[in-house]
Design an enzyme around this catalytic site. Structure first.
Site, PDB file in Angstrom:
ATOM      1  N   SER A 195       0.813  -1.218   0.000  1.00  0.00           N
ATOM      2  CA  SER A 195       0.000   0.000   0.000  1.00  0.00           C
ATOM      3  C   SER A 195       0.849   1.270   0.000  1.00  0.00           C
ATOM      4  CB  SER A 195      -0.920   0.021   1.226  1.00  0.00           C
ATOM      5  OG  SER A 195      -1.801  -1.071   1.187  1.00  0.00           O
ATOM      6  N   CYS A 196       2.154   1.123   0.177  1.00  0.00           N
ATOM      7  CA  CYS A 196       3.073   2.269   0.290  1.00  0.00           C
ATOM      8  C   CYS A 196       3.755   2.522  -1.055  1.00  0.00           C
ATOM      9  CB  CYS A 196       4.116   1.974   1.361  1.00  0.00           C
ATOM     10  SG  CYS A 196       5.470   3.155   1.435  1.00  0.00           S
ATOM     11  N   GLY A 197       3.641   3.745  -1.556  1.00  0.00           N
ATOM     12  CA  GLY A 197       4.269   4.103  -2.822  1.00  0.00           C
ATOM     13  C   GLY A 197       5.775   3.941  -2.809  1.00  0.00           C
TER      14      GLY A 197
ATOM     15  N   ARG B  35       6.578   0.262  -3.015  1.00  0.00           N
ATOM     16  CA  ARG B  35       6.359  -0.235  -4.388  1.00  0.00           C
ATOM     17  C   ARG B  35       7.464   0.246  -5.320  1.00  0.00           C
ATOM     18  NH1 ARG B  35       1.117   1.562  -3.281  1.00  0.00           N
ATOM     19  NH2 ARG B  35       1.391   3.298  -4.739  1.00  0.00           N
TER      20      ARG B  35
END
Length: 116
Positions: A11-13, A16
Site C-alpha cells: 500500500s506504500c508508494g 512499491r
C-alpha cells in the site's frame, strides 16, 4: 544477487517504487509483507544491528498511534519500541531492504542502489 529481502507494504508508494527499482536492476528479492507476517523481537534486533540503527530510526510516526503510545519520546527504550512494533507492525517504517552488503530503510527508494 539473489540474497535480497524487502520488508514491503504494497500500500506504500515508496515501498512499491523500491521493489520496482530492484526488479529493474535484475534483482528478484524475497518479499516479506510484514503487516501480514508480523515481526519477532529477534528479527527486529537483527535488522537494527545490520542497519547500525536504533528502533527510533525505523519508527513510523505518520499514520500511526506512535505519539499516543509515547514512542516518540527520546527516553523510550529500544526494547519498548520493539515490543510495540511486534504488537503493531505498522509502527515500522518501510521499506527495509537487506542484501549481502547490508540493510537500510530505503526512503527514498534510490537508497536501495547503495545496497546492490
Amino acid at each position: 544477487m539473489s540474497d535480497v529481502t524487502i520488508y514491503h507494504n504494497p500500500s506504500c508508494g515508496t515501498s512499491r517504487n523500491t521493489l520496482a527499482l530492484l526488479r529493474e536492476k535484475g534483482v528478484e528479492p524475497t518479499v516479506v509483507e510484514y503487516l501480514k507476517e508480523g515481526w519477532t523481537k529477534d528479527q527486529l534486533k537483527d535488522l537494527l544491528r545490520k542497519m547500525e540503527a536504533s528502533a527510533h530510526d525505523i519508527l513510523r510516526v505518520r499514520g500511526t498511534n506512535a505519539e499516543e503510545l509515547g514512542l516518540t519520546h527520546p527516553q523510550a527504550s529500544d526494547d519498548h519500541l520493539i515490543a510495540a512494533m511486534i504488537v503493531e507492525p505498522i509502527l515500522v517504517n518501510r521499506p527495509i531492504v537487506v542484501t549481502p552488503k547490508g540493510a537500510a530503510l530505503c526512503r527514498p527508494a534510490e537508497l536501495v542502489l547503495g545496497l546492490l
